[in-house]
Design an enzyme around this catalytic site. Structure first.
Site, PDB file in Angstrom:
ATOM      1  N   TYR A 151       0.952  -1.314   0.080  1.00  0.00           N
ATOM      2  CA  TYR A 151      -0.116  -0.220  -0.255  1.00  0.00           C
ATOM      3  C   TYR A 151       1.072   1.100  -0.166  1.00  0.00           C
ATOM      4  O   TYR A 151       0.597   2.669  -0.410  1.00  0.00           O
ATOM      5  CB  TYR A 151      -0.811   0.008   1.269  1.00  0.00           C
ATOM      6  CG  TYR A 151      -2.066  -1.300   1.087  1.00  0.00           C
ATOM      7  CD1 TYR A 151      -2.296  -2.363   0.410  1.00  0.00           C
ATOM      8  CD2 TYR A 151      -2.375  -0.719   2.857  1.00  0.00           C
ATOM      9  CE1 TYR A 151      -3.284  -2.739   0.152  1.00  0.00           C
ATOM     10  CE2 TYR A 151      -3.464  -1.822   3.065  1.00  0.00           C
ATOM     11  CZ  TYR A 151      -3.972  -3.094   1.827  1.00  0.00           C
ATOM     12  OH  TYR A 151      -4.866  -3.890   1.677  1.00  0.00           O
ATOM     13  N   LEU A 207     -17.035  -0.452   2.233  1.00  0.00           N
ATOM     14  CA  LEU A 207     -17.833   0.763   0.831  1.00  0.00           C
ATOM     15  C   LEU A 207     -17.652   0.053   0.077  1.00  0.00           C
ATOM     16  O   LEU A 207     -18.495   0.645  -1.066  1.00  0.00           O
ATOM     17  CB  LEU A 207     -17.369   1.836   1.039  1.00  0.00           C
ATOM     18  CG  LEU A 207     -17.473   1.886   3.427  1.00  0.00           C
ATOM     19  CD1 LEU A 207     -16.151   3.493   3.359  1.00  0.00           C
ATOM     20  CD2 LEU A 207     -18.394   2.203   3.745  1.00  0.00           C
ATOM     21  N   ASN A 219     -18.055   7.898   8.825  1.00  0.00           N
ATOM     22  CA  ASN A 219     -17.708   6.184   9.413  1.00  0.00           C
ATOM     23  C   ASN A 219     -17.978   5.752  10.583  1.00  0.00           C
ATOM     24  O   ASN A 219     -18.492   4.961  10.988  1.00  0.00           O
ATOM     25  CB  ASN A 219     -16.310   5.473   7.996  1.00  0.00           C
ATOM     26  CG  ASN A 219     -16.639   6.032   6.779  1.00  0.00           C
ATOM     27  OD1 ASN A 219     -17.885   6.385   6.160  1.00  0.00           O
ATOM     28  ND2 ASN A 219     -15.573   6.365   6.441  1.00  0.00           N
TER      29      ASN A 219
HETATM   30  N1  LIG Z   1      -6.872  -7.777   2.746  1.00  0.00           N
HETATM   31  C1  LIG Z   1      -6.780  -7.562   0.955  1.00  0.00           C
HETATM   32  O1  LIG Z   1      -6.661  -8.581   0.210  1.00  0.00           O
HETATM   33  C2  LIG Z   1      -7.435  -6.249   0.479  1.00  0.00           C
HETATM   34  C3  LIG Z   1      -7.692  -5.643  -0.320  1.00  0.00           C
HETATM   35  C4  LIG Z   1      -8.604  -5.054  -0.484  1.00  0.00           C
HETATM   36  C5  LIG Z   1      -8.837  -3.840   0.573  1.00  0.00           C
HETATM   37  N2  LIG Z   1      -8.123  -4.399   2.059  1.00  0.00           N
HETATM   38  C6  LIG Z   1      -8.662  -3.137   2.912  1.00  0.00           C
HETATM   39  O2  LIG Z   1      -9.618  -2.709   2.949  1.00  0.00           O
HETATM   40  C7  LIG Z   1      -9.529  -0.776   3.418  1.00  0.00           C
HETATM   41  C8  LIG Z   1     -10.763  -0.696   2.731  1.00  0.00           C
HETATM   42  O3  LIG Z   1     -10.693  -1.644   1.403  1.00  0.00           O
HETATM   43  P1  LIG Z   1     -11.243  -0.113   0.039  1.00  0.00           P
HETATM   44  O4  LIG Z   1     -10.032   0.525   0.286  1.00  0.00           O
HETATM   45  O5  LIG Z   1     -10.560  -1.484  -1.134  1.00  0.00           O
HETATM   46  O6  LIG Z   1     -12.748   0.198   0.030  1.00  0.00           O
HETATM   47  P2  LIG Z   1     -13.274   1.042   0.813  1.00  0.00           P
HETATM   48  O7  LIG Z   1     -13.137   1.517   2.153  1.00  0.00           O
HETATM   49  O8  LIG Z   1     -14.690   0.225   0.407  1.00  0.00           O
HETATM   50  O9  LIG Z   1     -13.817   2.753   0.030  1.00  0.00           O
HETATM   51  C9  LIG Z   1     -13.682   3.052  -0.219  1.00  0.00           C
HETATM   52  C10 LIG Z   1     -13.607   4.507  -1.110  1.00  0.00           C
HETATM   53  O10 LIG Z   1     -14.423   4.731  -0.340  1.00  0.00           O
HETATM   54  C11 LIG Z   1     -15.034   5.781  -0.809  1.00  0.00           C
HETATM   55  N3  LIG Z   1     -15.693   6.486   1.035  1.00  0.00           N
HETATM   56  C12 LIG Z   1     -15.257   6.301   2.434  1.00  0.00           C
HETATM   57  N4  LIG Z   1     -15.812   6.537   2.836  1.00  0.00           N
HETATM   58  C13 LIG Z   1     -16.953   7.640   2.281  1.00  0.00           C
HETATM   59  C14 LIG Z   1     -18.061   8.213   3.164  1.00  0.00           C
HETATM   60  N5  LIG Z   1     -18.261   7.837   4.359  1.00  0.00           N
HETATM   61  N6  LIG Z   1     -19.554   8.579   1.613  1.00  0.00           N
HETATM   62  C15 LIG Z   1     -18.580   7.920   0.529  1.00  0.00           C
HETATM   63  N7  LIG Z   1     -17.798   7.896   0.069  1.00  0.00           N
HETATM   64  C16 LIG Z   1     -16.816   7.228   0.832  1.00  0.00           C
HETATM   65  C17 LIG Z   1     -13.797   6.884  -0.506  1.00  0.00           C
HETATM   66  O11 LIG Z   1     -13.369   7.607  -1.431  1.00  0.00           O
HETATM   67  P3  LIG Z   1     -12.270   9.064   0.011  1.00  0.00           P
HETATM   68  O12 LIG Z   1     -11.275   8.359   0.061  1.00  0.00           O
HETATM   69  O13 LIG Z   1     -12.575  10.145  -1.079  1.00  0.00           O
HETATM   70  O14 LIG Z   1     -12.993   9.112   0.856  1.00  0.00           O
HETATM   71  C18 LIG Z   1     -13.034   5.247  -1.274  1.00  0.00           C
HETATM   72  O15 LIG Z   1     -13.166   5.890  -2.321  1.00  0.00           O
HETATM   73  C19 LIG Z   1      -8.934  -1.135   2.247  1.00  0.00           C
HETATM   74  O16 LIG Z   1      -7.824   0.123   2.600  1.00  0.00           O
HETATM   75  C20 LIG Z   1      -7.026  -1.480   2.640  1.00  0.00           C
HETATM   76  O17 LIG Z   1      -6.955  -1.916   3.665  1.00  0.00           O
HETATM   77  C21 LIG Z   1      -7.418  -5.193   2.081  1.00  0.00           C
END
Ligand SMILES: NC(=O)c1ccc[n+]([C@@H]2O[C@H](COP(=O)([O-])OP(=O)(O)OC[C@H]3O[C@@H](n4cnc5c(N)ncnc54)[C@H](OP(=O)(O)O)[C@@H]3O)[C@@H](O)[C@H]2O)c1
Length: 266
Positions: free
Chosen positions: A48, A183, A233
């Site tokens: 990351y 999300l 959140n």
């Molecule tokens: N273990 C694995 O293989 C794996 C894979 C994927 C992810 N992960 C972990 O899980 C975490 C979360 O997953 P993710 O980053 O894929 O996606 P997510 O948390 O589902 O979504 C992030 C997106 O949602 C937006 N967002 C956040 N809060 C919001 C709100 N209240 N209203 C509207 N939009 C909002 C963010 O934009 P803004 O930043 O502009 O708010 C960003 O575009 C990752 O960051 C990582 O730490 C782990």
């Protein structure tokens, strides 16, 4: 921030944490602000690019280190013990609260990786250890080979993509599911059915997704760069969806992944 999850090792973990994939713009500033607002769990991985910034935030914050639950990962092609050490070095940390195998290797289920994490745990580099992107069968194989049950399985988890089988399996073994991309990576926040629930509770679609995971006992890891979203959140912890809404949201399951593939947990 209130809410914890009991791990099968006897320790506890915060119910919700901050994801940091793509949180590279001002990692240290965002993580420090998240800690100030009440976040107590931070999720990262070497790829990351957020480990140095997280380390900086942990040095700058007033929050004592023992109150923060730091989640790190090792990659499937690494020596898990050495990778844990390298990740901790990059963050300037003596230990992580949880280290997980990022994903199972192409061949086998990662028994050597698991043994490396067991060593890291035994030497105090990781308080708890777990897996990520593992199916129930892959966890079974790991446990059969070592007798050690993961504390956590970190998997993608939303009403649009989840698994009753995995939920039941993890509940039986007291493995906590950490929800990644909770999300939908913002892809489904405009779903009309979700918007209707959000309007009924006077909340936002993002809060409804997090509240759904929280009521299932899952620990979501929403990522955001924005202060307003950090606060929004966090407030998902302040309300609970009723049974009928929980069921209705569960019915949205398409086994869909925000990363493009179909989710396979069995
Ligand atoms: N273990 C694995 O293989 C794996 C894979 C994927 C992810 N992960 C972990 O899980 C975490 C979360 O997953 P993710 O980053 O894929 O996606 P997510 O948390 O589902 O979504 C992030 C997106 O949602 C937006 N967002 C956040 N809060 C919001 C709100 N209240 N209203 C509207 N939009 C909002 C963010 O934009 P803004 O930043 O502009 O708010 C960003 O575009 C990752 O960051 C990582 O730490 C782990």
């Amino acid at each position: 921030m209130e809410g914890t999850r009991e791990l099968n090792t006897g320790r506890t973990m915060p119910a919700m944490g901050l994801g940091t994939w793509y949180l590279t713009e001002d990692t240290a500033g965002t993580v420090e602000e998240a800690l100030r607002l009440g976040y107590r769990m931070i999720d990262t991985a070497e790829d990351y690019g957020t480990q140095p910034g997280i380390g900086e935030a942990l040095r700058r914050t007033d929050v004592p280190r023992e109150e923060v639950f730091l989640v790190a990962k090792v990659e499937e092609d690494e020596d898990a013990y050495e990778a844990t050490r390298a990740n901790l070095d990059e963050m300037g940390q003596a230990y992580a609260d949880l280290v997980v195998i990022h994903r199972p290797p192409d061949q086998g289920v990662g028994v050597e990786l698991w043994r490396g994490l067991l060593r890291a745990r035994d030497e105090g580099l990781a308080r708890d250890i777990g897996v990520s992107n593992y199916s129930t069968g892959q966890i079974d194989a790991l446990v059969d080979a070592t007798g050690e049950v993961p504390a956590v399985n970190q998997i993608e988890w939303t009403p649009f993509g989840w698994s009753q089988e995995m939920l039941d399996y993890c509940r039986e073994r007291r493995i906590v599911i950490q929800a990644y991309s909770p999300l939908t990576r913002a892809q489904r926040l405009d779903d009309e059915r979700l918007e209707r629930v959000a309007a009924a509770y006077d909340r936002t679609p993002a809060q409804v997704l997090l509240a759904w995971a929280l009521r299932l006992g899952v620990a979501p890891l929403p990522k955001t760069n924005q202060r307003a979203h950090l606060v929004e959140n966090l407030y998902a912890l302040e309300f609970a969806l009723d049974d009928a809404v929980m069921d209705a949201l569960a019915q949205l399951n398409e086994h869909a992944s925000a990363l493009g593939s179909s989710l396979q947990y069995g």
